[in-house]
Each structure stands twice: as C-alpha cells, then as structure tokens.
Scaffold this motif. Sequence first.
Motif, PDB file in Angstrom:
ATOM      1  N   THR A  46       0.815  -1.215   0.000  1.00 32.20           N
ATOM      2  CA  THR A  46       0.000   0.000   0.000  1.00 32.20           C
ATOM      3  C   THR A  46       0.849   1.267   0.000  1.00 32.20           C
ATOM      4  O   THR A  46       0.305   2.361   0.004  1.00 32.20           O
ATOM      5  CB  THR A  46      -0.931   0.025   1.221  1.00 32.20           C
ATOM      6  N   THR A  47       2.165   1.125  -0.017  1.00 34.01           N
ATOM      7  CA  THR A  47       3.065   2.273  -0.009  1.00 34.01           C
ATOM      8  C   THR A  47       2.931   3.052  -1.312  1.00 34.01           C
ATOM      9  O   THR A  47       2.921   2.471  -2.391  1.00 34.01           O
ATOM     10  CB  THR A  47       4.520   1.825   0.182  1.00 34.01           C
ATOM     11  N   LYS A  48       2.815   4.356  -1.187  1.00 33.29           N
ATOM     12  CA  LYS A  48       2.622   5.227  -2.349  1.00 33.29           C
ATOM     13  C   LYS A  48       3.970   5.632  -2.956  1.00 33.29           C
ATOM     14  O   LYS A  48       5.015   5.539  -2.335  1.00 33.29           O
ATOM     15  CB  LYS A  48       1.856   6.488  -1.938  1.00 33.29           C
ATOM     16  N   ALA A  49       3.911   6.102  -4.188  1.00 35.15           N
ATOM     17  CA  ALA A  49       5.103   6.495  -4.942  1.00 35.15           C
ATOM     18  C   ALA A  49       5.942   7.572  -4.243  1.00 35.15           C
ATOM     19  O   ALA A  49       7.172   7.486  -4.266  1.00 35.15           O
ATOM     20  CB  ALA A  49       4.713   6.946  -6.341  1.00 35.15           C
ATOM     21  N   PRO A  50       5.340   8.605  -3.611  1.00 35.56           N
ATOM     22  CA  PRO A  50       6.180   9.621  -2.964  1.00 35.56           C
ATOM     23  C   PRO A  50       7.094   9.054  -1.868  1.00 35.56           C
ATOM     24  O   PRO A  50       8.251   9.463  -1.752  1.00 35.56           O
ATOM     25  CB  PRO A  50       5.172  10.599  -2.367  1.00 35.56           C
ATOM     26  N   THR A  53       9.879   7.167  -3.671  1.00 33.67           N
ATOM     27  CA  THR A  53      10.778   8.130  -4.302  1.00 33.67           C
ATOM     28  C   THR A  53      11.705   8.743  -3.265  1.00 33.67           C
ATOM     29  O   THR A  53      12.904   8.900  -3.497  1.00 33.67           O
ATOM     30  CB  THR A  53       9.972   9.238  -5.009  1.00 33.67           C
ATOM     31  N   GLU A  54      11.137   9.073  -2.111  1.00 40.11           N
ATOM     32  CA  GLU A  54      11.938   9.648  -1.018  1.00 40.11           C
ATOM     33  C   GLU A  54      13.022   8.670  -0.588  1.00 40.11           C
ATOM     34  O   GLU A  54      14.174   9.058  -0.393  1.00 40.11           O
ATOM     35  CB  GLU A  54      11.026   9.986   0.159  1.00 40.11           C
ATOM     36  N   HIS A  55      12.672   7.384  -0.459  1.00 37.56           N
ATOM     37  CA  HIS A  55      13.658   6.366  -0.081  1.00 37.56           C
ATOM     38  C   HIS A  55      14.767   6.286  -1.129  1.00 37.56           C
ATOM     39  O   HIS A  55      15.951   6.284  -0.787  1.00 37.56           O
ATOM     40  CB  HIS A  55      12.981   5.002   0.069  1.00 37.56           C
ATOM     41  N   ASN A  58      16.907   9.665  -1.069  1.00 43.39           N
ATOM     42  CA  ASN A  58      17.652   9.923   0.169  1.00 43.39           C
ATOM     43  C   ASN A  58      18.688   8.843   0.479  1.00 43.39           C
ATOM     44  O   ASN A  58      19.775   9.149   0.961  1.00 43.39           O
ATOM     45  CB  ASN A  58      16.696  10.074   1.347  1.00 43.39           C
ATOM     46  N   LYS A  59      18.362   7.612   0.227  1.00 44.75           N
ATOM     47  CA  LYS A  59      19.266   6.519   0.589  1.00 44.75           C
ATOM     48  C   LYS A  59      20.272   6.183  -0.506  1.00 44.75           C
ATOM     49  O   LYS A  59      21.397   5.796  -0.222  1.00 44.75           O
ATOM     50  CB  LYS A  59      18.458   5.245   0.910  1.00 44.75           C
ATOM     51  N   HIS A  60      19.850   6.299  -1.773  1.00 42.87           N
ATOM     52  CA  HIS A  60      20.682   5.786  -2.848  1.00 42.87           C
ATOM     53  C   HIS A  60      20.999   6.787  -3.955  1.00 42.87           C
ATOM     54  O   HIS A  60      21.691   6.427  -4.901  1.00 42.87           O
ATOM     55  CB  HIS A  60      19.997   4.572  -3.492  1.00 42.87           C
ATOM     56  N   GLU A  66      14.743   3.442 -10.943  1.00 41.79           N
ATOM     57  CA  GLU A  66      16.015   2.735 -10.775  1.00 41.79           C
ATOM     58  C   GLU A  66      16.003   1.849  -9.532  1.00 41.79           C
ATOM     59  O   GLU A  66      16.510   0.725  -9.562  1.00 41.79           O
ATOM     60  CB  GLU A  66      17.166   3.728 -10.668  1.00 41.79           C
ATOM     61  N   ALA A  67      15.425   2.341  -8.460  1.00 39.64           N
ATOM     62  CA  ALA A  67      15.412   1.580  -7.213  1.00 39.64           C
ATOM     63  C   ALA A  67      14.272   0.569  -7.154  1.00 39.64           C
ATOM     64  O   ALA A  67      14.383  -0.470  -6.510  1.00 39.64           O
ATOM     65  CB  ALA A  67      15.321   2.526  -6.025  1.00 39.64           C
TER      66      ALA A  67
END
Length: 73
Positions: A46-50, A53-55, A58-60, A66-67
Amino acid sequence: MGNGAKAQQKRERNQKDGKAAKSQLKVNQQACDIQCVVCKSTFLKTTKAPALTEHAENKHNKTLSEAFPSFEE
C-alpha cells in the motif's frame, strides 16, 4: 484499586470471553511486496510512490524507477 489491577481484571474478563490478542505482524510481513533492488528493503504493497521516491533519493541517490523497477502506481 490502581490502574494495574483494573487492567488485569479487564484482561481476565476478556480471556473468559474467548477474545485473545491477535498480532498483525505476520500479516504485515506477508504484505511487503515492494522491494528496493539496491538495499533489498521491503515496503508494504500500500506504499505510495512519494514514499518510495523519497527512499530512493535519500538513501541511494537514484530515481524511483532505478530503485523500484517493478513498481506500478
């Protein structure tokens, strides 16, 4: 009577009714369908695109595609 005694009485009453505390952990673990290809972190379906995208940014320092190449909105 303190709050601890009230809580214990409530637990005993609920136990008599046959109601048991049910954990959501196993269901949540099975619902983690989205996986980051870089770090293999899993996310609920249920996780949304924003949030994804933030993950990725911020992380990679990568884009959403790509992720999470298999993610579809």
